[in-house]
Design a protein around this motif. Sequence first.
Motif, short mmCIF file in Angstrom:
data_model
loop_
_atom_site.label_atom_id
_atom_site.label_comp_id
_atom_site.label_asym_id
_atom_site.label_seq_id
_atom_site.Cartn_x
_atom_site.Cartn_y
_atom_site.Cartn_z
N PRO A 78 0.82 -1.10 -0.04
CA PRO A 78 -0.13 0.06 0.11
C PRO A 78 0.77 1.00 -0.09
N LEU A 79 1.96 1.23 0.53
CA LEU A 79 2.86 2.38 0.58
C LEU A 79 4.00 2.32 -0.40
N ASP A 80 4.18 3.25 -0.96
CA ASP A 80 5.52 3.22 -2.29
C ASP A 80 6.66 3.77 -1.27
N ARG A 81 7.70 3.94 -2.20
CA ARG A 81 9.12 4.01 -1.45
C ARG A 81 9.21 5.40 -0.87
N LEU A 82 8.39 6.49 -1.58
CA LEU A 82 8.52 7.70 -1.39
C LEU A 82 7.75 7.94 -0.02
N ALA A 83 6.66 7.27 0.21
CA ALA A 83 5.86 7.53 1.26
C ALA A 83 6.55 6.87 2.40
N ASN A 84 7.40 5.72 2.28
CA ASN A 84 7.96 5.30 3.58
C ASN A 84 9.14 6.11 4.05
N VAL A 85 9.77 6.70 3.04
CA VAL A 85 11.02 7.42 3.64
C VAL A 85 10.39 8.79 4.09
N GLY A 86 9.56 9.26 3.43
CA GLY A 86 9.11 10.86 3.44
C GLY A 86 8.27 10.61 4.81
N GLY A 87 7.51 9.61 5.19
CA GLY A 87 6.81 9.48 6.35
C GLY A 87 7.79 9.40 7.78
N ALA A 88 8.79 8.39 7.52
CA ALA A 88 9.89 8.40 8.58
C ALA A 88 10.39 9.64 8.81
N ALA A 89 10.97 10.49 7.85
CA ALA A 89 11.54 11.72 8.16
C ALA A 89 10.74 12.62 8.82
N ALA A 90 9.43 12.57 8.62
CA ALA A 90 8.53 13.25 8.84
C ALA A 90 8.36 13.24 10.56
N PHE A 91 8.08 12.04 10.93
CA PHE A 91 8.10 11.69 12.29
C PHE A 91 9.21 12.02 13.22
N ASP A 92 10.37 11.82 12.55
CA ASP A 92 11.74 12.18 13.31
C ASP A 92 12.05 13.66 13.31
N ASP A 93 11.43 14.24 12.56
CA ASP A 93 11.66 15.96 12.61
C ASP A 93 10.70 16.47 13.65
N ARG A 94 10.96 16.43 14.89
CA ARG A 94 10.10 16.92 15.83
C ARG A 94 10.01 18.52 15.79
N GLU A 95 10.97 19.09 15.58
CA GLU A 95 11.07 20.45 15.64
C GLU A 95 10.20 21.20 14.59
N HIS A 96 10.04 20.55 13.32
CA HIS A 96 9.41 21.33 12.28
C HIS A 96 7.71 21.08 12.86
N PHE A 97 7.48 19.81 13.33
CA PHE A 97 6.26 19.56 13.43
C PHE A 97 5.48 20.27 14.51
N ASP A 98 6.33 20.62 15.79
CA ASP A 98 6.00 21.39 16.90
C ASP A 98 5.80 22.74 16.32
N GLN A 99 6.67 23.32 15.66
CA GLN A 99 6.70 24.64 15.39
C GLN A 99 5.40 24.78 14.31
N THR A 100 5.05 23.91 13.34
CA THR A 100 3.90 24.32 12.43
C THR A 100 2.62 24.15 13.21
N CYS A 101 2.56 23.12 14.23
CA CYS A 101 1.23 22.95 15.08
C CYS A 101 1.18 24.33 15.71
N ARG A 102 2.31 24.67 16.47
CA ARG A 102 1.93 25.89 17.13
C ARG A 102 1.38 26.97 16.55
N LEU A 103 1.88 27.25 15.22
CA LEU A 103 1.53 28.46 14.41
C LEU A 103 0.09 28.25 13.88
#
Length: 350
Positions: free
Chosen positions: A243-268
């Motif tokens: 169900p998940l292609d190669r881009l989804a696997n690597v992109g999704g994993a990197a998104a979960f590991d980047d907590r700083e960007h996640f916290d900043q955008t949610c706060r905004l």
Amino acid sequence: MSKFWSPFVKNLVPYVPGEQPKLTRLVKLNTNENPYGPSPKALAAMQAELNDNLRLYPDPNSDLLKNAVARYYGVQSNQVFLGNGSDEVLAHIFHGLLQHDQPLLFPDISYSFYPVYCGLYGIKFDAVPLDAQFQIDPADYAKPNGGIIFPNPNAPTGCLLALEAVEQILKASPNSVVVVDEAYIDFGGETAISLVDRYPNLLVTQTLSKSRSLAGLRVGLAVGHPDLIEALERIKNSFNSYPLDRLANVGGAAAFDDREHFDQTCRLVIEHREWVVAQLQAKGFEVLPSAANFIFARHPRHDAAGLAAKVREQGVIVRHFKQERIAQFLRISIGTPEQNQALIEALGEL
């Protein structure tokens, strides 16, 4: 209608997604997309994956992304299920865990895909009315059922159910699967994933479309007891084992590991939500309390459909639902400061 259709197809009432306009000049506040882009680390990971390996199938187990999700939430990888967007995850849940003799329970004002899945899989359901304040009352779910599902925060209202209330629902139905659909939880709520080790009947779904700005990538997940996850894996591997292609696997994993960007955008998004609420209240709107990246509002002296048409004439799209109890509400996604300002200006002097 065609003579070649299977008999059940003619009675299906498909889900209608929010409008995706082709005109780029419109301010699009109707589908709850994140106004801020994905993690730069996720984009870099996907760029690096654009190579000759695309001729090869992706990992059918998506171990890279499963491990990233497990690390983030402090669970085991065998407690994580992944799918092509949370809608596919939900489809497998309805198919594999919610088909029982007793009716499925969900709120009468909720994610409109739920009754669609019930029609697709022949599931009986009972739409439980929200209270007068458009809130979920846990006591209303303490009755015989074949499963329970509800968004938290609810959609389209944006109202949040406290974790203690979620636990109250779980305790009242220990022999039924309780699905907490957390598409918007990161904008002001506390995830129920912290409860999965205590309640084997709990399944929590999430998406990378909202708080991680990857709606175009289509990644969804579920976290729960390994026995529930195994049922979903059986469905997946009988339906689409990749169900998940190669881009989804690597992109999704990197998104979960980047907590700083996640916290900043949610706060905004949260900050901008509070600004929009204040602006609308100053214009006389009633706004339901929201813990999502959208708000649900109505004006006591103006018809919602007319307001939606008015702002569209000014180049701003919001979503209007025709369901009886909420026909005078507008659901408004939170955008950038410039987009939010465009909305307020489009409303003009009411």
